[in-house]
Design a protein around this motif. Sequence first.
Motif, PDB file in Angstrom:
ATOM      1  N   GLY A 169      -6.410  -5.470 -24.518  1.00  0.00           N
ATOM      2  CA  GLY A 169      -6.549  -5.959 -25.876  1.00  0.00           C
ATOM      3  C   GLY A 169      -7.529  -7.104 -25.975  1.00  0.00           C
ATOM      4  O   GLY A 169      -7.415  -8.086 -25.258  1.00  0.00           O
ATOM      5  N   THR A 170      -8.485  -6.939 -26.855  1.00  0.00           N
ATOM      6  CA  THR A 170      -9.429  -8.010 -27.150  1.00  0.00           C
ATOM      7  C   THR A 170      -9.640  -8.052 -28.656  1.00  0.00           C
ATOM      8  O   THR A 170      -9.444  -7.053 -29.347  1.00  0.00           O
ATOM      9  N   LEU A 171     -10.041  -9.190 -29.118  1.00  0.00           N
ATOM     10  CA  LEU A 171     -10.338  -9.358 -30.536  1.00  0.00           C
ATOM     11  C   LEU A 171     -11.681 -10.053 -30.644  1.00  0.00           C
ATOM     12  O   LEU A 171     -11.813 -11.224 -30.275  1.00  0.00           O
ATOM     13  N   SER A 172     -12.658  -9.328 -31.146  1.00  0.00           N
ATOM     14  CA  SER A 172     -13.996  -9.909 -31.265  1.00  0.00           C
ATOM     15  C   SER A 172     -14.095 -10.768 -32.522  1.00  0.00           C
ATOM     16  O   SER A 172     -13.303 -10.617 -33.463  1.00  0.00           O
ATOM     17  N   LEU A 173     -15.065 -11.642 -32.526  1.00  0.00           N
ATOM     18  CA  LEU A 173     -15.296 -12.502 -33.690  1.00  0.00           C
ATOM     19  C   LEU A 173     -15.675 -11.658 -34.901  1.00  0.00           C
ATOM     20  O   LEU A 173     -15.243 -11.939 -36.022  1.00  0.00           O
ATOM     21  N   THR A 174     -16.449 -10.610 -34.684  1.00  0.00           N
ATOM     22  CA  THR A 174     -16.859  -9.732 -35.781  1.00  0.00           C
ATOM     23  C   THR A 174     -15.639  -9.086 -36.440  1.00  0.00           C
ATOM     24  O   THR A 174     -15.537  -9.050 -37.662  1.00  0.00           O
ATOM     25  N   THR A 175     -14.717  -8.595 -35.627  1.00  0.00           N
ATOM     26  CA  THR A 175     -13.505  -7.973 -36.165  1.00  0.00           C
ATOM     27  C   THR A 175     -12.663  -9.003 -36.912  1.00  0.00           C
ATOM     28  O   THR A 175     -12.142  -8.709 -37.997  1.00  0.00           O
ATOM     29  N   ALA A 176     -12.520 -10.180 -36.351  1.00  0.00           N
ATOM     30  CA  ALA A 176     -11.724 -11.227 -37.001  1.00  0.00           C
ATOM     31  C   ALA A 176     -12.324 -11.614 -38.351  1.00  0.00           C
ATOM     32  O   ALA A 176     -11.591 -11.791 -39.331  1.00  0.00           O
ATOM     33  N   LEU A 177     -13.636 -11.723 -38.426  1.00  0.00           N
ATOM     34  CA  LEU A 177     -14.288 -12.074 -39.695  1.00  0.00           C
ATOM     35  C   LEU A 177     -14.196 -10.935 -40.707  1.00  0.00           C
ATOM     36  O   LEU A 177     -14.033 -11.175 -41.904  1.00  0.00           O
ATOM     37  N   TYR A 178     -14.291  -9.698 -40.221  1.00  0.00           N
ATOM     38  CA  TYR A 178     -14.147  -8.542 -41.109  1.00  0.00           C
ATOM     39  C   TYR A 178     -12.739  -8.511 -41.707  1.00  0.00           C
ATOM     40  O   TYR A 178     -12.572  -8.279 -42.899  1.00  0.00           O
ATOM     41  N   VAL A 179     -11.743  -8.758 -40.881  1.00  0.00           N
ATOM     42  CA  VAL A 179     -10.358  -8.774 -41.369  1.00  0.00           C
ATOM     43  C   VAL A 179     -10.148  -9.930 -42.348  1.00  0.00           C
ATOM     44  O   VAL A 179      -9.463  -9.779 -43.363  1.00  0.00           O
ATOM     45  N   LEU A 180     -10.750 -11.077 -42.083  1.00  0.00           N
ATOM     46  CA  LEU A 180     -10.651 -12.219 -42.996  1.00  0.00           C
ATOM     47  C   LEU A 180     -11.243 -11.869 -44.363  1.00  0.00           C
ATOM     48  O   LEU A 180     -10.613 -12.095 -45.405  1.00  0.00           O
ATOM     49  N   ALA A 181     -12.446 -11.303 -44.353  1.00  0.00           N
ATOM     50  CA  ALA A 181     -13.093 -10.938 -45.620  1.00  0.00           C
ATOM     51  C   ALA A 181     -12.284  -9.890 -46.373  1.00  0.00           C
ATOM     52  O   ALA A 181     -12.102  -9.985 -47.592  1.00  0.00           O
ATOM     53  N   SER A 182     -11.767  -8.910 -45.657  1.00  0.00           N
ATOM     54  CA  SER A 182     -10.959  -7.862 -46.294  1.00  0.00           C
ATOM     55  C   SER A 182      -9.670  -8.432 -46.868  1.00  0.00           C
ATOM     56  O   SER A 182      -9.259  -8.062 -47.976  1.00  0.00           O
ATOM     57  N   THR A 183      -9.042  -9.322 -46.127  1.00  0.00           N
ATOM     58  CA  THR A 183      -7.793  -9.931 -46.583  1.00  0.00           C
ATOM     59  C   THR A 183      -8.003 -10.706 -47.873  1.00  0.00           C
ATOM     60  O   THR A 183      -7.255 -10.543 -48.843  1.00  0.00           O
ATOM     61  N   ILE A 184      -9.016 -11.540 -47.889  1.00  0.00           N
ATOM     62  CA  ILE A 184      -9.277 -12.350 -49.084  1.00  0.00           C
ATOM     63  C   ILE A 184      -9.678 -11.475 -50.262  1.00  0.00           C
ATOM     64  O   ILE A 184      -9.183 -11.650 -51.382  1.00  0.00           O
ATOM     65  N   LEU A 216      -0.623 -14.946 -34.196  1.00  0.00           N
ATOM     66  CA  LEU A 216       0.328 -13.996 -33.634  1.00  0.00           C
ATOM     67  C   LEU A 216      -0.393 -12.915 -32.822  1.00  0.00           C
ATOM     68  O   LEU A 216       0.028 -12.581 -31.706  1.00  0.00           O
ATOM     69  N   SER A 217      -1.468 -12.380 -33.356  1.00  0.00           N
ATOM     70  CA  SER A 217      -2.232 -11.339 -32.645  1.00  0.00           C
ATOM     71  C   SER A 217      -2.825 -11.870 -31.351  1.00  0.00           C
ATOM     72  O   SER A 217      -2.761 -11.189 -30.316  1.00  0.00           O
ATOM     73  N   LEU A 218      -3.394 -13.051 -31.391  1.00  0.00           N
ATOM     74  CA  LEU A 218      -3.990 -13.608 -30.177  1.00  0.00           C
ATOM     75  C   LEU A 218      -2.935 -13.905 -29.114  1.00  0.00           C
ATOM     76  O   LEU A 218      -3.177 -13.700 -27.921  1.00  0.00           O
ATOM     77  N   SER A 219      -1.755 -14.346 -29.550  1.00  0.00           N
ATOM     78  CA  SER A 219      -0.697 -14.607 -28.568  1.00  0.00           C
ATOM     79  C   SER A 219      -0.187 -13.304 -27.956  1.00  0.00           C
ATOM     80  O   SER A 219       0.106 -13.250 -26.755  1.00  0.00           O
ATOM     81  N   ILE A 220      -0.083 -12.256 -28.745  1.00  0.00           N
ATOM     82  CA  ILE A 220       0.330 -10.950 -28.201  1.00  0.00           C
ATOM     83  C   ILE A 220      -0.747 -10.415 -27.251  1.00  0.00           C
ATOM     84  O   ILE A 220      -0.432  -9.911 -26.171  1.00  0.00           O
ATOM     85  N   LEU A 221      -2.012 -10.533 -27.643  1.00  0.00           N
ATOM     86  CA  LEU A 221      -3.100 -10.065 -26.778  1.00  0.00           C
ATOM     87  C   LEU A 221      -3.154 -10.848 -25.463  1.00  0.00           C
ATOM     88  O   LEU A 221      -3.486 -10.297 -24.420  1.00  0.00           O
ATOM     89  N   ALA A 222      -2.814 -12.132 -25.531  1.00  0.00           N
ATOM     90  CA  ALA A 222      -2.814 -12.941 -24.310  1.00  0.00           C
ATOM     91  C   ALA A 222      -1.669 -12.556 -23.377  1.00  0.00           C
ATOM     92  O   ALA A 222      -1.785 -12.679 -22.157  1.00  0.00           O
ATOM     93  N   SER A 223      -0.560 -12.063 -23.948  1.00  0.00           N
ATOM     94  CA  SER A 223       0.583 -11.698 -23.108  1.00  0.00           C
ATOM     95  C   SER A 223       0.491 -10.267 -22.566  1.00  0.00           C
ATOM     96  O   SER A 223       1.211  -9.931 -21.627  1.00  0.00           O
ATOM     97  N   LEU A 224      -0.376  -9.428 -23.108  1.00  0.00           N
ATOM     98  CA  LEU A 224      -0.480  -8.038 -22.659  1.00  0.00           C
ATOM     99  C   LEU A 224      -0.811  -7.885 -21.171  1.00  0.00           C
ATOM    100  O   LEU A 224      -0.209  -7.039 -20.507  1.00  0.00           O
TER     101      LEU A 224
END
Length: 110
Positions: free
Chosen positions: A67-82, A47-55
């Motif tokens: 809007g950009t989403l780096s791999l580092t941010t995505a992995l940080y959010v994954l670790a935090s979520t889990i 959902l985030s990537l599709s919104i960022l692509a439409s911005l």
Amino acid sequence: MSMIVNSRKEEFGIMRALGKSRAFIIKNLFFETLIMSLSAYVFALVLSLSILASLPHIEMLQGYVNGTLSLTTALYVLASTIFMALLGSLIPAWIASKTDPILLINQGCS
């Protein structure tokens, strides 16, 4: 996740009364939590990537929002979520698994 664990106390009590170990209950809940948190993460990422692509195609926002989403941010959010999902479910499950099965069954019925 904590609410899900608390609503399933009767189920945990029945499993304990039938002879299932505390480790069995916690292990099952661990895998359920892992699957649900990974599913939620993948859904939010798509959902985030599709919104960022439409911005860039929204005229009102051009020049204001990049809007950009780096791999580092995505992995940080994954670790935090889990981590937060597991913490929120395993602590109540551990406490419930230590409780007498009869008390858990009675708490679930009331």
